[in-house]
Design an enzyme around this catalytic site. Structure first.
Site, mmCIF file in Angstrom:
data_model
loop_
_atom_site.group_PDB
_atom_site.id
_atom_site.type_symbol
_atom_site.label_atom_id
_atom_site.label_comp_id
_atom_site.label_asym_id
_atom_site.label_seq_id
_atom_site.Cartn_x
_atom_site.Cartn_y
_atom_site.Cartn_z
ATOM 1 N N ASP A 131 0.806 -1.213 0.000
ATOM 2 C CA ASP A 131 0.000 0.000 0.000
ATOM 3 C C ASP A 131 0.849 1.279 0.000
ATOM 4 O O ASP A 131 0.490 2.250 0.641
ATOM 5 C CB ASP A 131 -0.931 -0.021 1.233
ATOM 6 N N LEU A 166 -2.784 -6.257 2.408
ATOM 7 C CA LEU A 166 -2.258 -6.880 1.210
ATOM 8 C C LEU A 166 -0.799 -6.454 1.020
ATOM 9 O O LEU A 166 -0.426 -5.327 1.369
ATOM 10 C CB LEU A 166 -3.061 -6.462 -0.017
ATOM 11 N N CYS A 186 -20.372 -12.477 -3.363
ATOM 12 C CA CYS A 186 -21.252 -11.497 -2.712
ATOM 13 C C CYS A 186 -22.714 -11.731 -3.108
ATOM 14 O O CYS A 186 -23.626 -11.441 -2.330
ATOM 15 C CB CYS A 186 -20.845 -10.078 -3.094
ATOM 16 N N CYS A 212 -15.960 8.831 0.799
ATOM 17 C CA CYS A 212 -15.680 7.834 1.836
ATOM 18 C C CYS A 212 -15.231 8.508 3.137
ATOM 19 O O CYS A 212 -14.454 9.466 3.124
ATOM 20 C CB CYS A 212 -14.584 6.898 1.324
ATOM 21 N N LYS A 221 -7.216 17.327 3.418
ATOM 22 C CA LYS A 221 -6.517 18.282 4.288
ATOM 23 C C LYS A 221 -7.344 19.541 4.533
ATOM 24 O O LYS A 221 -7.096 20.272 5.492
ATOM 25 C CB LYS A 221 -5.162 18.664 3.663
ATOM 26 N N CYS A 239 -12.684 4.163 8.623
ATOM 27 C CA CYS A 239 -14.050 3.680 8.821
ATOM 28 C C CYS A 239 -14.084 2.185 8.508
ATOM 29 O O CYS A 239 -13.501 1.741 7.516
ATOM 30 C CB CYS A 239 -15.015 4.430 7.900
#
Length: 308
Positions: A131, A166, A186, A212, A221, A239
């Protein structure tokens, strides 16, 4: 058994020894199917103020631009699901940030894995990622057979749910490749879509990043738009709502990584204590945590937004 097969089996066992929960391998190819999806996502403005997402378009799709001569992408999962969660009368922090910053913890393990691989496979070129670079992690994990991408866009494993990090190793060694994970489990479930309070999860398996809560509390920011007031459900860093409601996370089990264990204050502080937190205490509680990304001023802004 061929050398490719034996090397791949050994790599997966070594990854498990180092604490990774799953390991899959895919051929390093241009991600042709991802190109139009990424282009459409950017053209729709779903990156918001995350302008870095607009950079290195080709590198995100072609691993050979990251490691010349790349032949394989090793994808790995590392569990972060906690055994204890925050007190309910609290401002919420995403579970991934409870302990030490995962970038440091996991990269150290990745470098250790590559070092062991060099001893067994011989000399090769490789780079490790978690990431922190233009790598389409979920696409590679799916191609490596580790899971599918849910409606909330996160990778889901039938055995483990989705509370994991990941990581990838791109290398110029040919290995034995796993079959892509081809089935979407799903089905007709829309719990994550329905539960998202800011309606960031769209019906077509796409997330509008600019709506999000994680984006607002970490990446943005500037001031948080006032019309999202009363839609944050007490989240001040990240979240987990879409993951918390996902039925597949009934299979999540507590991690075994001591470095991901939280400071007791994080678990036990109530809202009034977070509201009165000083910069000194903030730095002490989160001295090694990813929460430091917001800095104290950003953390205060997020709490103030919920109090208004």
């Amino acid at each position: 058994m061929t050398k490719k097969e034996s090397h791949t089996i050994w790599i997966k066992r070594e990854a498990q020894r180092l604490g990774f929960d799953a390991c899959g391998v895919s051929k390093a190819v241009f991600l042709e199917e991802e190109a139009p999806r990424l282009e459409q996502w950017l053209q729709s403005g779903f990156q918001g103020e995350m302008h870095y997402m607009e950079n290195h378009f080709d590198k995100r799709l072609d691993p050979a631009l990251l490691v010349p001569g790349a032949k394989s992408v090793i994808s790995l999962l590392y569990n972060y699901f906690p055994s204890d969660i925050q007190n309910q009368d609290s401002f919420h922090i995403s579970k991934y940030a409870y302990g030490e910053d995962y970038h440091h913890v996991i990269k150290k393990k990745l470098h250790e894995l590559v070092g062991s691989m060099q001893e067994v496979l011989g000399s090769f070129h490789a780079r490790v990622f978690t990431d922190s670079a233009p790598v389409m992690e979920r696409a590679w994990a799916q191609k490596s057979g580790l899971g599918w991408r849910g409606k909330h866009s996160l990778l889901i494993s039938k055995q483990r749910g989705s509370f994991f990090f990941l990581a990838e190793i791109i290398l110029d060694v040919e290995l034995n490749y796993d079959l892509p994970f081809a089935t979407d489990h799903c089905g007709s479930c829309t719990r994550c879509v329905d539960a998202c309070p800011t309606k960031a999860i769209l019906p077509n398996n796409t997330v509008d990043g600019s709506k999000c809560i994680s984006y607002f509390t970490i990446e943005l920011k500037d001031e948080i738009p006032a019309h999202f007031k009363d839609h944050f459900e007490d989240w001040v860093f990240g979240c987990d709502i879409c993951q918390d409601v996902c039925p597949w996370n009934r299979f999540s089990t507590p991690h075994k990584e001591p470095k991901f264990d939280p400071d007791n204050r994080l678990l036990n502080f109530k809202k009034n204590e977070w509201e009165e937190i000083t910069e000194e205490i903030f730095k002490d509680i989160f001295k090694k945590s990813a929460v430091k990304r917001t800095k104290f001023a950003g953390f205060e802004r997020n709490i103030s937004f919920l109090k208004k």
